[in-house]
Scaffold this motif. Structure first.
Motif, PDB file in Angstrom:
ATOM      1  N   SER A 140       0.838  -1.204   0.000  1.00 50.02           N
ATOM      2  CA  SER A 140       0.000   0.000   0.000  1.00 50.02           C
ATOM      3  C   SER A 140       0.872   1.253   0.000  1.00 50.02           C
ATOM      4  CB  SER A 140      -0.950   0.052   1.198  1.00 50.02           C
ATOM      5  OG  SER A 140      -0.853  -1.046   1.971  1.00 50.02           O
ATOM      6  N   GLU A 141       1.994   1.117   0.803  1.00 54.62           N
ATOM      7  CA  GLU A 141       2.920   2.245   0.830  1.00 54.62           C
ATOM      8  C   GLU A 141       3.458   2.493  -0.585  1.00 54.62           C
ATOM      9  OE1 GLU A 141       6.520   2.240   3.433  1.00 54.62           O
ATOM     10  OE2 GLU A 141       5.000   2.076   5.026  1.00 54.62           O
TER      11      GLU A 141
ATOM     12  N   ASN B  42       0.936   3.942  -2.808  1.00 53.87           N
ATOM     13  CA  ASN B  42       0.849   5.383  -2.516  1.00 53.87           C
ATOM     14  C   ASN B  42       1.964   6.142  -3.218  1.00 53.87           C
ATOM     15  OD1 ASN B  42      -1.371   5.699  -0.974  1.00 53.87           O
ATOM     16  ND2 ASN B  42      -0.340   5.275   0.973  1.00 53.87           N
TER      17      ASN B  42
END
Ligand code: ADP
Length: 690
Positions: A466-467, A470
Motif C-alpha cells: 500500500s505504501e 501510494n
C-alpha cells in the motif's frame, strides 16, 4: 487314630493293673484284719487262761462271770470251756466233788456209737469239760472227756507239748456251721510244771469273717472268699466260703497264707461278678471315644481347612491371573501409547517411563526410573520442582497438576524443547502418584512460529504494497503533473513562449517522461519476473566491456555530482544476458551515484571458481546494519521519503537480485553507515553452471 488306640490299650492296661493292686491291697487288708480278729479272739482265751493261772481256784461262778462278759462282747466265740486234767486215780474224787458242787449225776462221759453219752472208758488221764459258758444248750457237754476223741486228744497233746495255743481243723458245730476249737494249756507254776488242764474256746468261723468284713468296712457282696485249712497240704479242708457260688474260672484270685494257732489257713479272694461289673473301667473308654471323636473332628476340620485352602488358592490364582492380565493390558497400553507417559511418586521419583517418553527425552527407561523427575527439566523448573511438589501436597495449590500446560523439557543431550504437559493425580494405598503425559510440540511450535512469521511478513508485504502504491501513484503523478502543467502554455498558438523557454519545457517533459518510463519498465520487469515469464538470452560477455558501456551512460550524472568513476574490471569472460547484465550494473552503479554525495565509485572484478564477481564500491551514505538484510526485498525502501527525493521505485535491488539469481549467481552487500557500500554479484563463466 493309632495314638488313640494306643492310649486306649495303655490306659486299659494301667487301669486293670491299678484295679488289681487296689484289690490286692484290699485283700491284704482283709487278711490282716482276719489275723487281728483271730488274735483278739485267742487273746480272750489266753485271758481266761491267765485267770486260772493267777487264782488258786476258780469256781464255777467266777468262771461264769468272767466268760459271760467276754461272750457278750465277742459273738464270734461260740463257747469258752475249762477242762482240767484228771488222772485215773482222781476220777472218782473228781466226780464226787462235781456232784457236791451241784452237778447232779455228774460223771465223766464220752460219746457212744449210738450217739448218746455214756460213762467214759478208763484212761490214764481224763480231760472232762468242767466249766462251759454259755451253759444253756451246752449242758450235755459237761463232763465230756475230750481225750475220748482222738482228734481233741491230739490237739491237747500238741498244745501241751508246745506250751502254746493250738487249734483244730474245722469242726461241725451243733448249730450247723463250722467252728474251730482252740486249746490253751495251763501248767502249775512250780518246778514240777505239771499240766493242770486246758482252757478252750469254740469259735464260729462265719462270725469271725463277718466281723472282719464289718471292721474292714467291706461289703461282702464285693467278694467271693474261701478259707481253707491247708495244714495237711494234700487234703485241705474248706473252712469258709461266701454263700454265692464258687470261683469263676480264669478270674483273678488273690491268696494269702495265715498261721492260726499252729495251723495253716489259706485265704483265697476274688472279686465278685458284681464288683467286676461295678469296676467297669470307664476311663479308657472315655479316652477311646474322646480320641475317636477328636480324630473325627480333626479329620473333618482338616477337610474343611483343605477345602477352604483349595478355594482360597483357586481364588488367589484367578485374581492373580486377572491382575496379571490387567497389568499386561495396562503395560501394553502405556508402552504402546504415542504420548509419553511418566509417573512419579510423592517425592518426585520416576516410577515409569514409557517408550514414547524414551523417544522424546533420549533417555532409556532405566536411566530415569528411580531418579527425580527434575532431571528432565531445564532451569528454572529443575530447581523449583521439589518445592512445587511439596507446596502442592501441603496446599493443593496446583500449577500444572490437573491442569496441564506448555513447559520446557530437557533431553539427554541437554537440548531444551517445548512440550505440552498434562498431569493427573491418582492414589495408590493413600499415597499419591502423579501421571504425566508429555507431547513434544517442537514441530507445532515451529509451524506456529513460521505461521506467525508468514503472517507478519504478509502483513508487512501488504503494508509495503500500500505504501508502494501510494508512493507509485505519487511518483507517476509528479512527472505527469509536470507534463500536463506545460501543455496549456504550448496549446496557445498565438501566445507561445520564447523558443529558449520552449526548449527548457521540452527538457523537463522529456525528463518526466523518462522517469515515467523507468517506473513503468521496472513494474513491467518485476511482474515479468514474478510471473516467471522472464527469459535470459545468454552469451559470452567481457566484464570490463560491459562495465565500460554502463559507466559511459552514467558518466554524466556522476560528473554533475563531482563523483569520480573508476572501471577496475578485468577482461573476464562471463556467460550473461548482455541487456540484463547492463540493467544490473545500471541499477547498482545508479544507486551508488544516487547515494554518494562525494568521493568515488569503483567497479572491480574478481575471479572465483566458475564465476566472476563484479563489485560496485562507493564512498556514499552507507546502509545501517539492520537494514542490510532487507535492501533486496521488493517494495523495500529504507527511507521512503529520502529515496523518493532521489527518485526510485524501491524495486531496483529486488529486480537486480532476481536478475542475478536468474543467471545462477548471488548478490551480496557489505556497508558501513556514513562510509560507503559495496554491492557485489557473481555471474557464471560458462553456461554449464546453473
Ligand atoms: P530505488 O530504486 O528506490 O533506489 P533500490 O531497490 O534500488 O530502490 O534501493 C533500495 C534502497 O537501498 C534504497 O532506497 C537505498 O536506501 C538503499 N541503497 C541502495 N543502494 C545504495 C547505496 N549504494 N548506498 C546507500 N544506500 C543504497
Amino acid at each position: 487314630m493309632g495314638l488313640t488306640l494306643l492310649a486306649f490299650y495303655l490306659s486299659i492296661t494301667w487301669e486293670k493293673r491299678a484295679q488289681q493292686l487296689l484289690f490286692q491291697h484290699r485283700v491284704d487288708g482283709i487278711v490282716a484284719t482276719l489275723n487281728k480278729e483271730l488274735s483278739i479272739n485267742i487273746e480272750v482265751l489266753l485271758g481266761l487262761n491267765s485267770l486260772f493261772q493267777s487264782s488258786q481256784h476258780v469256781d464255777r461262778e467266777e468262771f461264769r462271770i468272767y466268760t459271760l462278759s467276754r461272750l457278750a462282747r465277742y459273738d464270734t466265740i461260740h463257747a469258752l470251756e475249762w477242762a482240767p486234767r484228771i488222772a485215773a486215780h482222781e476220777r472218782e474224787s473228781h466226780e464226787r466233788q462235781a456232784r457236791s458242787d451241784g452237778l447232779d449225776n455228774y460223771v465223766i462221759t464220752q460219746g457212744s456209737r449210738a450217739g448218746t453219752m455214756v460213762a467214759a472208758d478208763k484212761r490214764d488221764n481224763y480231760y472232762p469239760v468242767y466249766y462251759v459258758e454259755p451253759l444253756t444248750g451246752n449242758e450235755i457237754v459237761i463232763g465230756f472227756d475230750l481225750a475220748s476223741n482222738p482228734e481233741r486228744l491230739a490237739l491237747m497233746q500238741q498244745s501241751a507239748a508246745s506250751g502254746e495255743v493250738r487249734a483244730t481243723s474245722g469242726i461241725q458245730l451243733i448249730q450247723g456251721d463250722l467252728g474251730i476249737l482252740i486249746a490253751a494249756p495251763l501248767f502249775k507254776q512250780d518246778e514240777s510244771g505239771q499240766l493242770l488242764g486246758f482252757t478252750l474256746g469254740v469259735y464260729r468261723i462265719a462270725r469271725i469273717i463277718r466281723q472282719v468284713f464289718k471292721l474292714a468296712h467291706i461289703d461282702s457282696s464285693e467278694f467271693r472268699m474261701k478259707i481253707w485249712d491247708s495244714t495237711v497240704a494234700e487234703s485241705p479242708q474248706l473252712l469258709f466260703s461266701t454263700t454265692d457260688g464258687g470261683f469263676t474260672k480264669g478270674a483273678r484270685v488273690h491268696t494269702a497264707q495265715l498261721a492260726v494257732a499252729g495251723r495253716n489257713w489259706t485265704v483265697s479272694v476274688m472279686p465278685s461278678p458284681d464288683y467286676i461289673n461295678r469296676e467297669i473301667i470307664v476311663g479308657p473308654w472315655v479316652v477311646l471315644i474322646a480320641g475317636l471323636l477328636l480324630s473325627l473332628l480333626l479329620t473333618q476340620y482338616v477337610r474343611v481347612l483343605r477345602y477352604r485352602e483349595a478355594k482360597v488358592s483357586y481364588l488367589v490364582e484367578q485374581r492373580t491371573q486377572a491382575l496379571e492380565l490387567s497389568e499386561r493390558t495396562t503395560n501394553t497400553i502405556v508402552d504402546s501409547a504415542v504420548t509419553a507417559v511418566i509417573t512419579i511418586d510423592k517425592y518426585g521419583t520416576v516410577q515409569r517411563f514409557n517408550p514414547a517418553a524414551e523417544k522424546i527425552f533420549g533417555y532409556a527407561s532405566h536411566d530415569v526410573v528411580g531418579n527425580n523427575v527434575k532431571m528432565l527439566m531445564p532451569e528454572p523448573y529443575h530447581s523449583e520442582h521439589d518445592g512445587y511438589l511439596h507446596n502442592y501436597q501441603q496446599t493443593s495449590d496446583a500449577k500444572i497438576i490437573g491442569i496441564g500446560r506448555e513447559v520446557s523439557g530437557r533431553r539427554k543431550d541437554g537440548s531444551v524443547f517445548p512440550m505440552l504437559l498434562a498431569v493427573g493425580e491418582a492414589r495408590v494405598d493413600s499415597d499419591p502418584i502423579y501421571v504425566g503425559t508429555v507431547q513434544d510440540i517442537t514441530l507445532q511450535k515451529e509451524a506456529e512460529q513460521a505461521l506467525i512469521k508468514a503472517k507478519n511478513s504478509a502483513e508487512r508485504a501488504n503494508r509495503q504494497k500500500s505504501e508502494f502504491l501510494n508512493m507509485m501513484s505519487h511518483e507517476l503523478r509528479t512527472p505527469l503533473t509536470v507534463i500536463l502543467g506545460y501543455l496549456p502554455i504550448l496549446k496557445k498558438a498565438d501566445a507561445l513562449p520564447p523558443p529558449d523557454l520552449i526548449a527548457e519545457i521540452a527538457t523537463d517533459i522529456d525528463a518526466s517522461g523518462q522517469h515515467l518510463l523507468t517506473l513503468i519498465n521496472d513494474l513491467l520487469d518485476l511482474s515479468k519476473i514474478e510471473s516467471g515469464s522472464m527469459t535470459l538470452i545468454q552469451e559470452s560477455v567481457v566484464a570490463s566491456d560491459a562495465v565500460a558501456s554502463v559507466l559511459a551512460k552514467l558518466w554524466k550524472s556522476a560528473e554533475q555530482k563531482g563523483i569520480e568513476l573508476y572501471n577496475n574490471a578485468k577482461e573476464l569472460q562471463m556467460y550473461a544476458d548482455p541487456f540484463r547484465l547492463q540493467q544490473i550494473l545500471i541499477n547498482l552503479i545508479g544507486n551508488a551515484i544516487k547515494f554518494t554525495q562525494q568521493g568515488s565509485i569503483t567497479v572491480e572484478t574478481k575471479e572465483m571458481p566458475g564465476f566472476v564477481e563484479i563489485a560496485v564500491v562507493d564512498t556514499g551514505s552507507g546502509i545501517a546494519e539492520d537494514d542490510l538484510a532487507v535492501v533486496f526485498e521488493k517494495f523495500r525502501q529504507i527511507d521512503s521519503s529520502s529515496t523518493r527525493s532521489r527518485g526510485g521505485s524501491g524495486l531496483g535491488l529486488a529486480i537486480t537480485r532476481q536478475l542475478v539469481e536468474l543467471h545462477g549467481g548471488k548478490i551480496m552487500v557489505t556497508s558501513r553507515l556514513g562510509e560507503g557500500s559495496r554491492f557485489s554479484f557473481t555471474i557464471p563463466v560458462s553456461g554449464g553452471v546453473e
